[in-house]
Enzyme design. Sequence first.
Site, PDB file in Angstrom:
ATOM      1  N   ARG A 112       0.917  -0.931   0.332  1.00  0.00           N
ATOM      2  CA  ARG A 112      -0.307  -0.325   0.110  1.00  0.00           C
ATOM      3  C   ARG A 112       1.063   0.990   0.275  1.00  0.00           C
ATOM      4  O   ARG A 112       0.929   2.346   0.608  1.00  0.00           O
ATOM      5  CB  ARG A 112      -1.019   0.025   1.555  1.00  0.00           C
ATOM      6  CG  ARG A 112      -0.553   0.232   2.607  1.00  0.00           C
ATOM      7  CD  ARG A 112      -1.096  -0.079   3.719  1.00  0.00           C
ATOM      8  NE  ARG A 112      -0.414  -0.683   5.163  1.00  0.00           N
ATOM      9  CZ  ARG A 112      -0.994  -1.384   5.284  1.00  0.00           C
ATOM     10  NH1 ARG A 112      -0.831  -2.586   5.288  1.00  0.00           N
ATOM     11  NH2 ARG A 112       0.057  -1.092   6.962  1.00  0.00           N
ATOM     12  N   ASN A 175      -4.010   2.299  -4.348  1.00  0.00           N
ATOM     13  CA  ASN A 175      -3.557   2.904  -3.168  1.00  0.00           C
ATOM     14  C   ASN A 175      -3.524   3.986  -2.966  1.00  0.00           C
ATOM     15  O   ASN A 175      -3.093   5.015  -2.022  1.00  0.00           O
ATOM     16  CB  ASN A 175      -2.695   2.428  -2.604  1.00  0.00           C
ATOM     17  CG  ASN A 175      -2.097   0.948  -2.592  1.00  0.00           C
ATOM     18  OD1 ASN A 175      -2.545   0.237  -1.724  1.00  0.00           O
ATOM     19  ND2 ASN A 175      -1.016   0.463  -3.611  1.00  0.00           N
ATOM     20  N   THR A 176      -4.170   5.372  -3.802  1.00  0.00           N
ATOM     21  CA  THR A 176      -4.641   6.283  -4.324  1.00  0.00           C
ATOM     22  C   THR A 176      -6.141   6.689  -4.025  1.00  0.00           C
ATOM     23  O   THR A 176      -6.758   5.648  -5.182  1.00  0.00           O
ATOM     24  CB  THR A 176      -4.049   6.786  -5.391  1.00  0.00           C
ATOM     25  OG1 THR A 176      -2.104   6.994  -5.365  1.00  0.00           O
ATOM     26  CG2 THR A 176      -3.921   8.040  -5.401  1.00  0.00           C
TER      27      THR A 176
END
Length: 360
Positions: A112, A175-176
Amino acid sequence: MSEFLDTLARNALFKFDPETAHGLSIKALKSGLVPGCRRDLDNRLAVEVAGMTFPNPLGMAAGYDKNAELATPLSKLGFGFVEVGTLTPRAQDGNPKPRIFRLPSNRAVINRLGFNNRGHAAALENLSGQKRAGILGINIGANKDAEDRIGDYVAGISAFADIASYFTVNVSSPNTPGLRNLQTREALSELLTRVLAERDRCAGKIPVFLKIAPDLTEPDLNDIAAECLAQKLDGLIVSNTTLSREGLGDDAGKNEAGGLSGRPVFERSTIVLAKMRQRLGADMPLIGVGGVESAETAAEKMRAGADLVQIYTGFIYGGPLLPRRILRGLSKICDREKLKRLHDLRDIRTAHYASLPIPA
Ligand SMILES: Cc1cc2nc3c(=O)[nH]c(=O)nc-3n(C[C@H](O)[C@H](O)[C@H](O)COP(=O)(O)O)c2cc1C
């Protein structure tokens, strides 16, 4: 480097936490501590894709060389192409550590990271100091706090127009927050329109590929395929990491948040690849990524519809000699199956994989 030293180095690296080990492996490659391998050119492995001639179909996937420091040493390990990034316009730290987790009993990783990178300017400087070695993919993304996310992708095209062999528009990192929404039809339409207009304006014919997630439904795949065809995109990369945690047994790290990569993502990403090959037709370049760790898994991606393949997690577990081993194995597959070109494997099993449901 002998197999013995390779195993020794890998065992030593695994004593460190994954991000420290990654940093050490980058330092070793940069400093030349990992000697390059003689390039055994087997012309049967060469392939022409999107107007580029690849010496072999095996590439380093995005995320290993986030800051474009290693294109030359990686290509010396045997890779036929290297994709660097994901690069965002401004430097950003990414998520708090720890943020990479090994799942050794599954030959998998959860990460992550959140697009930690030093930004366009630093990557350009790193690239200017390297002898241009082979085909260089520039993977572009958006800063977490971007006001105009699509504008960040457009900035990526103009920044690297003089140096990229191809671009990858990465809309599939989990992970954004919200990034994967750029895969919906309306958002994708705007993104590709603006990115391709910028490419036409300042980057000539440099191919632009789109990298998608493996966590999509059949209607999502229909939308993405229709948009790629409508916009005459140059190719698709299938796939990024998965949010699924199916079939991991009781591996201690499996409950960490983030994207899962490596062996458990092979089947899912290969099914999505084959479904996209069927939707996009024979002429669209496709790059298969997810769980490649051997010549046989690389060949299977091609049988499912890939023109090229990439690896990341397999390299973490397999070490720096793995690319060479895979290339030797691919040559043996050519011998065994009496192939004039490895690429003749493509699509032999597309119908099979495309008929399978995308796992839950
Ligand atoms: C630690 C780590 C970081 C990654 N970072 C990126 C990235 O910055 N951009 C990207 O497009 N993919 C990134 N990926 C995804 C890989 O490029 C690849 O699509 C995915 O891991 C599946 O391939 P694999 O099973 O061979 O690892 C990352 C993967 C890992 C394990």
